[in-house]
Design an enzyme around this catalytic site. Structure first.
Site, PDB file in Angstrom:
ATOM      1  CB  SER A  44      -0.936   0.009   1.216  1.00 29.80           C
ATOM      2  OG  SER A  44      -0.221  -0.216   2.404  1.00 29.80           O
ATOM      3  CD  GLU A 179      -7.721  -5.381   1.806  1.00 28.91           C
ATOM      4  OE1 GLU A 179      -6.584  -5.892   1.734  1.00 28.91           O
ATOM      5  OE2 GLU A 179      -7.959  -4.225   1.424  1.00 28.91           O
TER       6      GLU A 179
HETATM    7  O1  KIV Z   1      -0.456  -3.409   1.702  1.00 28.75           O
HETATM    8  C1  KIV Z   1      -1.185  -3.334   2.695  1.00 28.75           C
HETATM    9  O2  KIV Z   1      -1.244  -2.311   3.389  1.00 28.75           O
HETATM   10  C2  KIV Z   1      -1.999  -4.490   3.026  1.00 28.75           C
HETATM   11  C3  KIV Z   1      -3.037  -4.295   4.087  1.00 28.75           C
HETATM   12  C4  KIV Z   1      -4.203  -3.642   3.476  1.00 28.75           C
HETATM   13  C5  KIV Z   1      -3.392  -5.563   4.754  1.00 28.75           C
HETATM   14  O3  KIV Z   1      -1.856  -5.511   2.447  1.00 28.75           O
END
Ligand code: KIV
EC number: 2.1.2.11
Length: 270
Positions: A44, A179
């Protein structure tokens, strides 16, 4: 640092596990200071710190760069680093070389890989001694196919998710991130599995929770998903920056308090 068996013991004792993302040295320091159980260096970071519109553009080099900074900021926290899009699913040798690189160069405790199709990869990593956290339900690297929406919303998909969760556990996954799935389904999976199940948008009936640092602190986020609760507000930084700008323009900053006042020029001109 909590070990994997200590984290599993939290599940066994029905104590909740906390996980949050961090992407750099200061955020990692804050998360460690807050005594959070696990840091996820999530891909992310593509959106939160690199400004992309999805996680798809994130590279292995990006992940390593950020995860190393996180480890320096949080030497005593269990750190999980994401395997980015395109770094798995090529061929076994390539996939494993990248897994080793991510695990070794970042000094992480585990890597995380998205998707139910990766059972052989999880097994191969486990054989090499690399702990893998699986990520099922909404898997953002597949946004082009599934979109950002709740998953497993019908009977077939729910049964498939239960089967997939068993399969990744059987393959050797050390934890599961779920998720954006219905909360009753997530609780059922959490109850059935031996490994800790950490949810984001999966309700509170599971072993733990994960949120994105920037979401929970309202730090530069443009879109807030239904499952995000904002616990703090870093947007106040904008007010501070405005004040700094105004004070510079108004000749107010720096004041004497922020200035070295030793008179040296008399000596220089002698
Ligand atoms: O990349 C991320 O932040 C994630 C979370 C949403 C679990 O995979």
């Amino acid at each position: 640092m909590k070990t994997l068996s200590q984290l599993s013991a939290l599940k066994d004792n029905k104590e909740k596990i906390s996980m949050v993302t961090a992407y750099d040295y200061p955020s990692a320091k804050q998360v460690e200071a807050a005594d959070i159980d696990i840091i996820l260096v999530g891909d992310s970071l593509g959106m939160t710190v690199l400004g992309y519109d999805s996680t798809v553009q994130v590279t292995v080099a990006d992940m390593i760069h950020h995860a190393k900074a996180v480890r320096r900021g949080a030497p005593k926290t269990y750190v999980v680093v994401d395997v980015p899009f395109g770094a798995v699913g090529v061929n076994d040798q390539y996939d494993l070389e990248i897994a080793v690189k991510l695990y070794k160069e970042t000094d992480a405790n585990a890597i995380k890989a998205e998707g139910a199709h990766l059972t052989q990869y999880i097994k191969n990593c486990a054989n090499l001694g690399i702990p893998v956290v699986s990520h099922l339900g909404l898997t953002p690297q597949s946004v082009g196919i599934m979109g950002y929406k709740m998953q497993a919303g019908n009977k077939e998909a729910a049964l498939q998710l239960i089967e997939d969760a068993y399969a990744v556990q059987q393959a050797g996954a050390v934890m599961l991130v779920l998720e954006a799935v219905p909360s009753d389904l997530a609780s059922e999976i959490s109850d059935r599995l031996d490994i800790p199940v950490i949810g984001i948008g999966a309700g509170k009936g599971i072993d733990g929770q994960v949120l994105v640092y920037h979401d929970l602190l309202n730090y530069g986020v443009e879109h807030k998903a239904k499952f995000v609760k904002q616990f703090g507000d870093f947007s106040v930084g904008i007010d501070a920056l405005k004040q700094y700008n105004n004070e510079v323009k108004a000749h107010q900053f720096p004041s004497d308090a922020h200035t070295y006042k030793k008179q040296i020029m008399n000596e220089v001109s002698e």
